[in-house]
Enzyme design. Structure first.
Site, short mmCIF file in Angstrom:
data_model
loop_
_atom_site.label_atom_id
_atom_site.label_comp_id
_atom_site.label_asym_id
_atom_site.label_seq_id
_atom_site.Cartn_x
_atom_site.Cartn_y
_atom_site.Cartn_z
N GLU A 64 1.78 2.11 15.52
CA GLU A 64 3.39 2.05 15.20
C GLU A 64 4.27 2.95 16.25
O GLU A 64 4.20 3.95 16.09
CB GLU A 64 3.81 2.01 13.77
CG GLU A 64 5.35 1.86 13.80
CD GLU A 64 5.79 1.80 12.21
OE1 GLU A 64 7.03 1.81 12.01
OE2 GLU A 64 5.03 2.17 11.34
N ARG B 85 4.80 1.40 -11.84
CA ARG B 85 4.11 0.93 -10.64
C ARG B 85 3.23 -0.06 -10.97
O ARG B 85 3.16 -1.24 -10.28
CB ARG B 85 3.18 2.18 -10.11
CG ARG B 85 4.18 3.37 -9.70
CD ARG B 85 3.56 4.26 -8.40
NE ARG B 85 2.45 4.90 -9.12
CZ ARG B 85 2.66 6.07 -9.91
NH1 ARG B 85 3.76 6.56 -10.16
NH2 ARG B 85 1.50 6.69 -10.40
N SER C 294 2.61 -8.60 8.76
CA SER C 294 2.12 -7.73 7.66
C SER C 294 3.10 -6.96 7.24
O SER C 294 3.35 -5.84 7.61
CB SER C 294 0.75 -7.01 8.10
OG SER C 294 0.19 -6.18 7.36
N ASP D 277 0.79 -0.99 0.10
CA ASP D 277 -0.24 -0.07 0.12
C ASP D 277 0.73 1.25 0.03
O ASP D 277 0.21 2.24 0.39
CB ASP D 277 -1.04 0.18 1.26
CG ASP D 277 -0.03 0.06 2.48
OD1 ASP D 277 0.85 -0.91 2.66
OD2 ASP D 277 -0.53 0.56 3.56
N LYS E 1 -6.70 -0.47 6.33
CA LYS E 1 -5.53 -0.19 7.14
C LYS E 1 -5.37 1.28 7.47
O LYS E 1 -5.80 2.11 6.60
CB LYS E 1 -4.24 -0.75 6.48
CG LYS E 1 -2.98 -0.37 7.37
CD LYS E 1 -1.68 -0.13 6.32
CE LYS E 1 -0.54 0.81 6.87
NZ LYS E 1 0.55 1.01 6.14
N LYS F 27 -1.92 -4.55 14.34
CA LYS F 27 -0.55 -4.16 13.44
C LYS F 27 0.48 -3.43 14.56
O LYS F 27 0.54 -2.48 14.23
CB LYS F 27 -0.82 -4.09 12.16
CG LYS F 27 0.75 -3.86 11.21
CD LYS F 27 0.35 -3.29 10.03
CE LYS F 27 1.72 -3.60 9.09
NZ LYS F 27 1.49 -3.17 7.72
N TYR G 285 4.65 6.34 4.90
CA TYR G 285 4.27 5.71 3.64
C TYR G 285 3.62 6.25 2.64
O TYR G 285 3.01 7.56 2.96
CB TYR G 285 3.04 4.62 4.01
CG TYR G 285 3.63 3.36 4.93
CD1 TYR G 285 3.76 2.38 4.46
CD2 TYR G 285 3.64 3.38 6.37
CE1 TYR G 285 4.33 1.12 4.62
CE2 TYR G 285 4.35 2.46 6.81
CZ TYR G 285 4.57 1.30 6.01
OH TYR G 285 5.05 -0.06 6.81
N GLU H 40 -3.05 0.02 13.79
CA GLU H 40 -1.51 0.03 13.85
C GLU H 40 -1.18 1.11 14.49
O GLU H 40 -0.80 2.22 14.14
CB GLU H 40 -1.26 0.20 12.23
CG GLU H 40 0.17 0.15 12.08
CD GLU H 40 0.65 0.27 10.66
OE1 GLU H 40 1.91 0.19 10.56
OE2 GLU H 40 -0.04 0.26 9.66
#
Length: 361
Positions: A186, A52, A297, A30, A143, A226, A361, A184
């Site tokens: 993180e 891509r 993941s 992603d 996500k 996650k 990301y 998630e």
């Protein structure tokens, strides 16, 4: 009052269980357009839509065997609607292999005023409508990534609370629209902190996270977590062994994560491909009771060697798919606790660190 029906709960439970069934994990594909450009730059390829598409076609069209190791794939918005040169939607390659299609729904990190460089994640506006459309278009899970960092004074109480509530609100919206939310929070590996400090912060963050999910009436059986693995900071003088990572991570999870939540799918957090696999395996060999599945993941830790094998060349397409198959298989073994280093065919590239400071990301 708005509540999930028993039928909705059953669907969410079924999707979550399917993704992590029998050692399966998630391929995180992603990356945003900008992040994908950084990946392609590593092999001296320009960041064009065709490039891509060709790369993600490589990932999605791998042999059906990969469905034994990968239960779900997270896509970026662009990829969900991309077609190959013959006009076939890339997501249909996943559907044909009975791999669950997921979608990144957050809009990136924004600064939290009055904090020491901390942030929160945007994207709640219009999320319900986006989730409803993604469900219609074939997605079954979502996500959303929040980011916290460890320094002498962070994460702050404000950052922990804000990010926990944002993730809980996102999760609630997803479930109302039939999507299993991956939660998630993180904690970045940047810094010189010890593994003990990372465990302390991880427990604080996860405790706050599950309090927020409870407050927002999120159905835990229809979610996945996650998190980061618990480890010393990337710049720490003393590195953590797989056994130390396993003990600290499993302990932190046992202290904070309810048994009703079916699966933990770890992010790789800039570890080398081998380290990500070894650490996951060590956790699944840990002697303590683990009421949830422990799986993966991974983005970089599944794709770094694939990109190097591909090099943007059509003649390397099949070889790169074999590399992806191998890494997926190794991590599936780790998710079942039966991985050994002797299973590796080429350790050299898989041992390279994939750390990126303040990763986005």
């Amino acid at each position: 009052m708005v509540h999930l029906t028993e039928e909705q709960k059953l669907e969410l439970r079924t999707i979550a269980s399917k993704i992590i069934k029998n050692g399966r994990g998630i391929l995180a594909a992603d990356e945003s357009t900008g992040t994908m450009g950084k990946r392609l730059a590593q092999i001296n390829i320009s960041n064009e839509e065709d490039t891509r598409r060709n790369y993600r076609h490589l990932l999605m069209s791998s042999d059906k065997e990969i469905s034994n190791y990968i239960g779900g794939v997270i896509l970026f918005h662009e990829t969900l609607y991309q077609k190959d040169v013959e006009g076939k939607l890339l997501k249909d390659y996943l559907k044909e292999k009975d791999i669950v299609v997921g979608i990144k729904v957050d809009k990136g990190v924004a600064s939290l005023m009055g904090t020491d460089g901390e942030g929160t994640t945007q994207g709640l506006d219009g999320l319900g409508e986006r989730c409803a459309q993604y469900k219609k278009d074939g997605c079954d899970f979502a996500k959303w990534r929040c980011v916290l960092k460890i320094t002498e004074h962070t994460p702050s109480a404000l950052s922990i609370m804000e990010n926990a509530n944002v993730l809980a609100r996102y999760a609630s919206i997803c479930q109302q629209n039939g999507l299993v939310p991956i939660v998630e929070p993180e904690i970045l590996p940047d810094g010189e902190h010890t593994i003990e400090r990372c465990q302390e912060v991880t427990e604080q963050v996860l405790a706050a996270q599950y309090k927020a999910l409870s407050d927002h009436h999120v159905y835990l059986e229809g979610t996945l977590l996650k998190p980061n693995m618990v480890s010393a900071g990337h710049s720490a003088a003393k590195k953590s062994t797989p056994q130390e990572v396993a003990n600290a991570t499993v302990t932190a999870l046992r202290r904070t994560v309810p048994a009703a939540m079916p699966g933990v799918v770890f992010l790789s957090g800039g570890q080398s491909e081998l380290s990500a696999t070894e650490n996951l395996n060590a956790m699944n060999c840990h002697e303590a009771c683990r009421p949830w599945k422990l799986s993966f993941s991974y983005g970089r830790a599944l794709q770094a060697s694939v990109l190097q094998a591909w090099q943007g060349k059509q003649e390397c397409f099949a070889a790169a798919q074999m590399v992806l198959m191998h890494r997926a298989k190794m991590n599936s073994h780790a998710a079942r606790g039966n991985y050994t280093k002797e299973m590796e065919s080429d350790k050299s590239s898989a041992e390279q660190s994939l750390f990126v400071g303040n990763h986005t990301y």
